[in-house]
Design an enzyme around this catalytic site. Structure first.
Site, PDB file in Angstrom:
ATOM      1  N   HIS A 198      30.247  31.513  34.018  1.00  0.00           N
ATOM      2  CA  HIS A 198      30.796  30.163  33.835  1.00  0.00           C
ATOM      3  C   HIS A 198      29.743  29.176  33.317  1.00  0.00           C
ATOM      4  O   HIS A 198      29.700  28.020  33.727  1.00  0.00           O
ATOM      5  CB  HIS A 198      31.405  29.655  35.150  1.00  0.00           C
ATOM      6  CG  HIS A 198      32.633  30.407  35.578  1.00  0.00           C
ATOM      7  ND1 HIS A 198      33.892  30.069  35.153  1.00  0.00           N
ATOM      8  CD2 HIS A 198      32.790  31.500  36.378  1.00  0.00           C
ATOM      9  CE1 HIS A 198      34.781  30.916  35.680  1.00  0.00           C
ATOM     10  NE2 HIS A 198      34.127  31.797  36.420  1.00  0.00           N
ATOM     11  N   ASP A 240      30.964  33.693  40.845  1.00  0.00           N
ATOM     12  CA  ASP A 240      32.219  34.417  40.677  1.00  0.00           C
ATOM     13  C   ASP A 240      32.404  34.901  39.248  1.00  0.00           C
ATOM     14  O   ASP A 240      31.766  34.414  38.310  1.00  0.00           O
ATOM     15  CB  ASP A 240      33.399  33.519  41.055  1.00  0.00           C
ATOM     16  CG  ASP A 240      33.482  32.283  40.179  1.00  0.00           C
ATOM     17  OD1 ASP A 240      32.429  31.665  39.929  1.00  0.00           O
ATOM     18  OD2 ASP A 240      34.596  31.924  39.736  1.00  0.00           O
ATOM     19  N   GLU A 241      33.278  35.871  39.086  1.00  0.00           N
ATOM     20  CA  GLU A 241      33.798  36.324  37.793  1.00  0.00           C
ATOM     21  C   GLU A 241      32.703  36.657  36.776  1.00  0.00           C
ATOM     22  O   GLU A 241      32.814  36.338  35.591  1.00  0.00           O
ATOM     23  CB  GLU A 241      34.763  35.274  37.218  1.00  0.00           C
ATOM     24  CG  GLU A 241      35.990  35.067  38.080  1.00  0.00           C
ATOM     25  CD  GLU A 241      36.989  34.081  37.504  1.00  0.00           C
ATOM     26  OE1 GLU A 241      38.202  34.244  37.773  1.00  0.00           O
ATOM     27  OE2 GLU A 241      36.558  33.154  36.787  1.00  0.00           O
ATOM     28  N   LEU A 242      31.678  37.313  37.242  1.00  0.00           N
ATOM     29  CA  LEU A 242      30.603  37.736  36.328  1.00  0.00           C
ATOM     30  C   LEU A 242      31.081  38.936  35.522  1.00  0.00           C
ATOM     31  O   LEU A 242      31.447  39.973  36.075  1.00  0.00           O
ATOM     32  CB  LEU A 242      29.353  38.086  37.128  1.00  0.00           C
ATOM     33  CG  LEU A 242      28.066  38.313  36.341  1.00  0.00           C
ATOM     34  CD1 LEU A 242      27.715  37.106  35.485  1.00  0.00           C
ATOM     35  CD2 LEU A 242      26.930  38.630  37.302  1.00  0.00           C
ATOM     36  N   GLU A 253      32.480  37.348  45.490  1.00  0.00           N
ATOM     37  CA  GLU A 253      31.975  38.482  44.704  1.00  0.00           C
ATOM     38  C   GLU A 253      30.498  38.759  44.951  1.00  0.00           C
ATOM     39  O   GLU A 253      30.041  39.898  44.828  1.00  0.00           O
ATOM     40  CB  GLU A 253      32.183  38.253  43.203  1.00  0.00           C
ATOM     41  CG  GLU A 253      33.634  38.245  42.757  1.00  0.00           C
ATOM     42  CD  GLU A 253      34.166  36.850  42.607  1.00  0.00           C
ATOM     43  OE1 GLU A 253      34.805  36.572  41.572  1.00  0.00           O
ATOM     44  OE2 GLU A 253      33.946  36.017  43.517  1.00  0.00           O
TER      45      GLU A 253
END
Length: 562
Positions: A274, A338-340, A389
């Site tokens: 992000h 998050d969301e790597l 995560e």
């Protein structure tokens, strides 16, 4: 001495002795006793602050409470809006004063100082007594923060009709204390920008329902509106426009404004994912910058993530986070995580070159990145906060003090708890306020939002913070929050998409149960939430309607099996 000593043992009177209408308290107090006597507020009513060396923000809070008492002018949510109360009011006694005091030995620190103490040490409890015989009402607490919480309850007790402010349920005796120390609201101001005035209005509304943490997701891949003195280029190149920037003075004013309302500001600068927008200032620090198709490299456009394997990126990020954190009074700072997207690094030459030359894996590099960046925060006296995560998807070492936000599913809380970390419950399947608005990605006309359906207030209200956990793990749950991600939101719909739905989690994490000990339930709660919503309107907010007004004026008449 605790405030409860001033009240003694209270019988619980809920519902059965109340006049026609709603007991308009939100969140519902821990214990309460009410009567059936009408009591008018004197036109010369005043708050008497019996607190030695009272801080200025306590006097400000009293001024605010006086304003709400005089200007809410909320008619009772019954047919006639209070017209039938005039007979009782004709002979009613008058309340002239509320005295505020601290318990013996308590020190009068600023509310803003109390609001940023370590979680679990903040004193928010209070005791409120309103006699029916026109004698002085009393509000007692162990801290100025507790007095502030009590003032918000006091203001909810009164209605207005025909020029008279009154209650029908005197005497009132309340002792109240939060079930959980963390009660938050999250707001993303990167996807779309929110002017400072909108944030301040949101903080006001949060304080009315005793939410005590503003989780500010202030940067993301789309924009970097945060001004950082040591890195001015990030906002210069990363904000949508020079007008859509949170200056250092903006941040300090917001933090101060929040603190005076008992709210801690938890800033999140999400890393290493992000972060595409950082590439506008530091292109060498970002892998797969604006790569296409974006869906292969990111959860949403644009693609781009920090090259966290590179030492210069590690040092830059640690410096950036520390520089922001040191300007904030909060003891907590979120680094996201998050969301790597690992695809982003597979063919990224600088990353692969660094991994090959050092013999590290991507996981090793992330571990080093996290150790250094979190170490910089810890050196500034901050406790790191991360998304789930970082614990569940990666084998990295985190400080035992790290707080983990559970968001993907409520089912994930158990796995985090099994690793011994403290938890903030923010599950998307209950608490995401943006869900259900349809797909925002273009060229997908039949798509839905990833977290459909819309999360109603009542669905959120059914959330059990301790579900699936063992009794030994209960203490790991610090509380929770509802969150608005802003892909499809902005200042135009902020009030209506957040309120009054965000009050659901506020009551879950303050009250946990009804004063009788019974579980919270939507049937009992709905009439009270209507009341909260209508009072918010009186105070200038624009919350969404919960039902037709016909239903709001007739509690339970629109229930499914009524």
């Amino acid at each position: 001495m605790t405030p409860s000593a001033y009240v003694g043992c209270l019988a619980l009177v809920v519902g059965c002795l109340l006049p026609s209408g709603v007991l308009a308290l939100w969140p519902i107090p821990t214990t309460l006793e009410t009567g059936m006597t009408a009591l008018k507020v004197s036109p010369s009513f005043y708050f008497d602050v019996q607190v030695q060396d009272a801080p200025s923000d306590l006097y400000d809070a009293v001024t605010q409470a006086q304003y709400y008492l005089e200007n809410d002018k909320l008619g009772r949510l019954v047919v006639g809006r209070g017209a039938n109360d005039t007979t009782a009011l004709a002979s009613a006694k008058t309340l002239s004063c509320l005295t505020l005091s601290l318990t013996s030995g308590a020190s009068a620190e600023p509310i803003a100082s109390e609001a940023v103490k370590p979680l679990g040490t903040r004193s928010e409890e209070y005791a409120l007594m309103i006699p029916a015989d026109s004698s002085t009402a009393t509000l007692t607490a162990n801290s100025t923060l507790g007095l502030y919480r009590g003032l918000t309850t006091f203001n909810q007790l009164f209605y207005y009709y025909g020029g008279v402010t009154y209650t029908l349920i005197a005497p009132v005796a309340i002792t109240d204390t939060p079930a959980y120390p963390f009660r938050g609201l999250g707001l993303d101001t990167s996807r779309n920008y929110y002017p400072v005035a909108d944030i301040l209005r949101t903080l006001d509304a949060m304080s009315w329902v005793k939410i005590n943490t503003f989780h500010w997701h202030i940067t993301d891949s789309q924009s970097f509106p945060l001004e950082v003195a040591q890195y001015p280029e990030l906002a210069i190149n990363g904000a949508y426009s020079p007008e859509e920037v949170y200056t250092e003075s903006d941040i300090q004013y917001i933090v101060q404004y929040a603190g005076a309302r008992g709210i801690d500001v938890l800033i999140e600068v999400d890393t290493p994912g992000h972060t595409a927008i950082i590439g506008a200032s530091y292109p060498d620090y970002i892998a797969c910058f604006d790569a296409a198709p974006w869906s292969q490299y990111a959860n949403e456009p644009p693609a781009g993530q920090l090259r966290f394997a590179l030492p210069e990126v590690v040092n830059f990020t640690a410096s950036l986070l520390a520089d922001v954190a040191k300007t904030l009074p909060s003891l907590y700072f979120s680094t996201g995580g998050d969301e790597l997207n690992t695809n982003c690094y597979t063919n990224d030459y600088p990353t692969q070159q660094q991994l090959n030359s050092t013999g590290m894996t991507l996981n090793d590099a992330l571990n080093t990145f996290t150790q250094v960046t979190h170490g910089a925060l810890i050196a500034e006296g901050k406790t790191p906060v991360v998304w789930e995560e970082m614990v569940l998807n990666w084998n990295i070492t985190l400080s035992n003090e790290t707080i983990v936000m559970v968001w993907i599913s409520s089912e994930d809380a158990l796995a985090v708890a099994e690793r011994g970390f403290r938890i903030v419950q923010a599950p998307s399947n209950y608490f995401y306020l943006d869900c259900g608005a349809g797909e925002w990605i273009g060229a997908d006309p039949t798509g839905n939002s990833w977290c459909d359906p819309f999360k109603t207030w009542s669905e959120a209200y059914t959330f059990d913070p301790l579900a699936n956990l063992t009794e030994a793990q209960y203490e790991l749950v610090l509380g929770g929050e509802q969150i608005l991600w802003s892909e499809q939101s902005g200042p135009q719909n902020l009030d209506s998409i957040v309120w009054p739905r965000a009050a659901s989690s506020a009551e879950i994490f303050w009250s946990d149960k009804q004063p009788t000990g019974a579980a919270l339930n939507v049937t009992e709660a709905l009439p009270r939430l209507h009341d909260v919503r209508y009072r918010m309107v009186q105070r200038g907010l624009n919350p969404i309607q919960l039902q037709p007004k016909w239903c709001a004026l007739r509690p339970d008449a629109c229930d499914l099996y009524a």
